[in-house]
Design an enzyme around this catalytic site. Structure first.
Site, PDB file in Angstrom:
ATOM      1  N   CYS A 178      -1.261   5.798   9.141  1.00  0.00           N
ATOM      2  CA  CYS A 178      -1.621   4.530   8.493  1.00  0.00           C
ATOM      3  C   CYS A 178      -2.763   4.829   7.533  1.00  0.00           C
ATOM      4  CB  CYS A 178      -2.006   3.487   9.545  1.00  0.00           C
ATOM      5  SG  CYS A 178      -3.390   3.996  10.608  1.00  0.00           S
ATOM      6  N   ARG A 204       0.840  -1.200   0.000  1.00  0.00           N
ATOM      7  CA  ARG A 204       0.000   0.000   0.000  1.00  0.00           C
ATOM      8  C   ARG A 204       0.877   1.254   0.000  1.00  0.00           C
ATOM      9  NH1 ARG A 204      -4.583   0.076   4.368  1.00  0.00           N
ATOM     10  NH2 ARG A 204      -5.292   1.788   3.040  1.00  0.00           N
TER      11      ARG A 204
END
Length: 283
Positions: free
Chosen positions: A238, A180
């Site tokens: 995050c 990611r």
């Protein structure tokens, strides 16, 4: 004060003179389910069995406000958060232990919020419920009303501008999975990649196969290799400020204070004017 507690230590403290308030924060990231498969229900899991005396706290409703332009898990309204903690029996004079189903992310979000808003003694059960060797109960306790009043600290919280600046002046860690960070996949947010200057530091690398944190020395060595050590200004983000809270907790175990960008990538990527970096290089 150590930020984590072992299951054996918790069992001992629960029979002591000043037992901790226990909060059960079981939660899972909402992802697309197979046809007919219901989403994870933390309250149902809690009611099926929890550590005796634990009170269930809903991460989505009590540890965050509604998703929107500030991300999927923005800060909760602090008055509502304080009321939820008091309903759960939290007082400033009593220790608190939080746990979840074992991943540690949700418990760390509760730990971070309580710590940031001034609770002097809150710890996470290392390894979560799977580490607990004692009996479970299904009865739902009704704790006495607590007196905790959240008082946010002047430091420890990052916004988008602060995170971008820290990526240049200090160390900004990206706690998501490496693919990611590199922008190879993005299953949730509209854009893949990372904040320019951020360093990839997947949260899962902070724990062993049993889900418990690595020893403090190993964590300190890991973060030092990433550029984060005592004396360095460090921040973490995050997807939505949950797994990053777990990395802030890991940094605390290593003796390194760090700020949390609560909005994280879900907020950052919602604004097309913000720059996005892809690939393994921070820039």
């Amino acid at each position: 004060m150590n930020a984590i507690i072992s299951a054996s230590e918790l069992a001992s403290e629960l029979t002591g003179e000043n037992p901790p308030v226990l909060l059960d924060i079981r939660w899972q990231l909402t992802v697309t389910k197979a046809a007919g498969e219901p989403p994870f229900d933390g309250r149902a899991a809690y009611e099926a069995g929890h550590i005796p005396g634990a009170v269930y706290v809903d991460l989505d409703r009590e540890l965050a406000s509604a998703p929107g332009s500030r991300g999927r898990h923005p800060l909760p309204d602090l008055a509502e958060f304080g009321a939820a903690m008091r309903r759960s029996g939290v007082s400033s004079s009593a220790p608190v232990v939080v746990y979840d189903g074992g991943q540690g992310w949700a418990a760390a979000r509760a730990w971070w919020l309580l710590h940031w808003t001034g609770h002097p003694d809150v710890r996470v059960l290392d390894g979560g419920l799977p580490a607990w060797q004692g009996e479970l109960e299904t009865s739902v306790p009704t704790p006495a009303e607590g007196d905790f009043e959240p008082k946010p600290a002047a430091t420890g919280l990052l916004d988008a501008e602060g995170a971008a600046a820290l990526a240049r002046s200090g160390v900004l860690l990206d706690a998501r999975a490496g693919e990611r960070y590199r922008g190879e996949v993005e299953p949730i947010d509209p854009v893949g990649g990372h904040i320019p200057g951020a360093v990839s530091a997947p949260t899962n690398d902070n724990v062993g196969a049993d889900g418990r944190f690595l020893p403090a020395g190993e964590l300190a060595a890991r973060f030092k290799a990433l550029g984060a050590s005592e004396g360095t200004e460090v921040g973490v983000y995050c997807g939505s400020g949950v797994s990053a809270a777990h990395e802030v907790l890991a940094l605390a175990v290593a003796g390194i204070p760090a700020g949390l960008y609560v909005g994280s990538w879900s907020e950052w990527s919602s604004d097309p004017s913000r720059p996005v970096a892809v690939g393994p290089d921070p820039q």
